[in-house]
Design an enzyme around this catalytic site. Structure first.
Site, mmCIF file in Angstrom:
data_model
loop_
_atom_site.group_PDB
_atom_site.id
_atom_site.type_symbol
_atom_site.label_atom_id
_atom_site.label_comp_id
_atom_site.label_asym_id
_atom_site.label_seq_id
_atom_site.Cartn_x
_atom_site.Cartn_y
_atom_site.Cartn_z
ATOM 1 N N GLY A 181 -7.441 2.184 -8.065
ATOM 2 C CA GLY A 181 -8.029 3.302 -7.336
ATOM 3 C C GLY A 181 -7.765 3.429 -5.852
ATOM 4 O O GLY A 181 -8.111 4.464 -5.287
ATOM 5 N N GLY A 183 -4.917 3.735 -4.168
ATOM 6 C CA GLY A 183 -3.620 4.307 -3.791
ATOM 7 C C GLY A 183 -3.719 5.649 -3.079
ATOM 8 O O GLY A 183 -4.657 6.415 -3.277
ATOM 9 N N CYS A 186 -3.588 8.469 -5.525
ATOM 10 C CA CYS A 186 -4.343 8.135 -6.726
ATOM 11 C C CYS A 186 -5.650 8.912 -6.725
ATOM 12 O O CYS A 186 -6.287 9.045 -5.682
ATOM 13 C CB CYS A 186 -4.618 6.643 -6.665
HETATM 14 P P1 5GP Z 1 -0.258 3.336 -1.810
HETATM 15 O O1 5GP Z 1 0.525 2.247 -1.155
HETATM 16 O O2 5GP Z 1 0.469 4.635 -1.834
HETATM 17 O O3 5GP Z 1 -1.651 3.477 -1.249
HETATM 18 O O4 5GP Z 1 -0.493 2.869 -3.323
HETATM 19 C C1 5GP Z 1 0.573 2.640 -4.192
HETATM 20 C C2 5GP Z 1 0.021 2.282 -5.556
HETATM 21 O O5 5GP Z 1 -0.771 3.358 -6.098
HETATM 22 C C3 5GP Z 1 1.053 2.058 -6.633
HETATM 23 O O6 5GP Z 1 1.708 0.833 -6.533
HETATM 24 C C4 5GP Z 1 0.225 2.185 -7.909
HETATM 25 O O7 5GP Z 1 -0.467 1.001 -8.215
HETATM 26 C C5 5GP Z 1 -0.806 3.230 -7.520
HETATM 27 N N1 5GP Z 1 -0.481 4.550 -8.100
HETATM 28 C C6 5GP Z 1 0.687 5.201 -8.065
HETATM 29 N N2 5GP Z 1 0.607 6.403 -8.691
HETATM 30 C C7 5GP Z 1 -0.651 6.498 -9.144
HETATM 31 C C8 5GP Z 1 -1.348 7.505 -9.881
HETATM 32 O O8 5GP Z 1 -0.842 8.569 -10.226
HETATM 33 N N3 5GP Z 1 -2.643 7.229 -10.200
HETATM 34 C C9 5GP Z 1 -3.233 6.048 -9.827
HETATM 35 N N4 5GP Z 1 -4.491 5.839 -10.203
HETATM 36 N N5 5GP Z 1 -2.621 5.111 -9.097
HETATM 37 C C10 5GP Z 1 -1.339 5.321 -8.769
#
Ligand code: 5GP
EC number: 1.7.1.7
Length: 345
Positions: A181, A183, A186
């Site tokens: 959660g 991300g 996300c």
């Molecule tokens: P960020 O660095 O952008 O904050 O987080 C990256 C991470 O977000 C990814 O490695 C993956 O675990 C998560 N993530 C990527 N796409 C999605 C999505 O569509 N839904 C959710 N729940 N998590 C995502």
């Protein structure tokens, strides 16, 4: 129904307390870490930052650019075996040792992973990735992959609690990926109400993993170099970044022109955009749990990764850690109500 009263923290809830230090310059700080992994026994040395296995972040081009800094890329799972064959032919072992092969948990995924790993011995990381790592199916799949690849480094996730970290390590994972959660694209917390503040997830999961000789990846929620440092300070062995590395030339996202400016599309892997592209739309029993955003195009990733590494080095000098490995031991977090001065926006 039960309510846990323990306070759980995100990156925004803390800062590092500075400590006396004999370090004169951030150039003295060593970010390279050496790991020997629990089950595979494999050794790896590098800067433990990982570009996320999202299809507008974890590209072959990203792997080439980041390997120059000894930084890892989890290659997204939408490349074909033929694409991999081309990438392997064109790139030296040093690039390949910084690439993770991502996979889901279907029979077709298993066959594809076998086909990719058969192309070369130089690939040593397999990243088994599902949104809800609490499924019993993941544990069985980790056992199956461990049996098939006894000498490969296996990462599995995502989970956020120590009990599940232990179960995955006992099933054969060398590394457990932590984060549900947090991300940047996300929407799981909004769509489902499920999640765990990321810094507490890292602290608790690192403790569980290290007790068994395993490692964790803190995955998601970093918005700036300071957050990356906090993830390491909390005990993450590796930190995975999506949004911070998106929007660059090597991210391979779609470029969109708007009002004379260039933007790059970035979307969650469970978003409508991703499902339209890879699965023929959102199946009628599920909801999209990711969003699509347009990021200002940022050019080559080179400057960004240097900036992130410079920030982490600087954190280390503030707390007197000569090596990234020492950062957790040197970390005292203080709880805060404000992070930064926003007077100028
Ligand atoms: P960020 O660095 O952008 O904050 O987080 C990256 C991470 O977000 C990814 O490695 C993956 O675990 C998560 N993530 C990527 N796409 C999605 C999505 O569509 N839904 C959710 N729940 N998590 C995502």
């Amino acid at each position: 129904m039960r309510i846990e009263q323990d306070l759980k923290l995100g990156f925004k809830d803390v800062l590092f307390r500075p400590k006396r230090s004999t370090l004169k310059s951030r150039s003295q700080v060593e970010l390279t870490r050496d790991f020997t992994f629990k089950h595979s026994g494999r050794q790896w040395s590098g800067v433990p930052i990982i570009a996320a296995n999202m299809d507008s972040v974890g590209s072959f081009d990203m792997a080439k650019a980041l390997a120059k800094h000894n930084v890892m890329t989890a290659i997204h799972k939408h490349y074909t075996v033929e694409d991999w064959a081309g990438f392997i032919k064109e790139n030296p072992a040093d690039v390949l040792k910084h690439a993770m092969v991502s996979t889901g948990t279907s029979d077709a995924d298993f066959q594809k992973t076998k086909d990719i790993m058969a192309l070369t011995d130089d690939l040593m990381f397999i990243c088994i990735d599902i949104a809800n790592g609490y499924s019993e199916h993941l544990v069985e799949y980790v056992e199956k992959v461990r049996n098939a690849f006894p000498d490969k480094v296996i990462s599995a996730g995502n989970v956020v609690t120590g009990d599940m970290v232990e179960e995955l390590i006992l099933a054969g994972a060398d590394i457990v990926k932590v984060g549900i959660g947090p991300g940047s694209v996300c929407t799981t917390r909004v769509k489902t109400g499920v999640g765990y503040p990321q810094l507490s997830a890292i602290i608790e999961c690192a403790d569980a993993a290290h007790g068994l000789g395993g490692q964790i990846i803190g995955d998601g929620g970093c918005t700036c170099a300071g957050d990356v440092s906090k993830a390491f300070g909390g005990g993450a062995d590796f930190v995975m970044l999506g949004g911070m590395l998106a929007g660059h030339e090597e991210s391979n996202g779609e470029i969109v022109e708007k009002d004379g400016h260039q933007f790059m599309k970035f979307y969650g892997m469970s978003s409508q955009s991703a499902m339209d592209k890879h699965s023929g739309g959102v199946a009628n029993y599920r909801a999209a749990e990711g969003k699509t955003v347009l990021l200002p195009y940022r050019g080559p990733v080179e400057y960004t990764i240097q900036d992130i590494m410079g920030g982490v080095r600087s954190t280390c000098t503030y707390v007197g850690a000569a090596k990234l490995k020492e950062l957790t031991k040197r970390t005292t977090f203080i709880r805060v109500r404000e992070q930064e001065n926003n007077v100028y926006g």
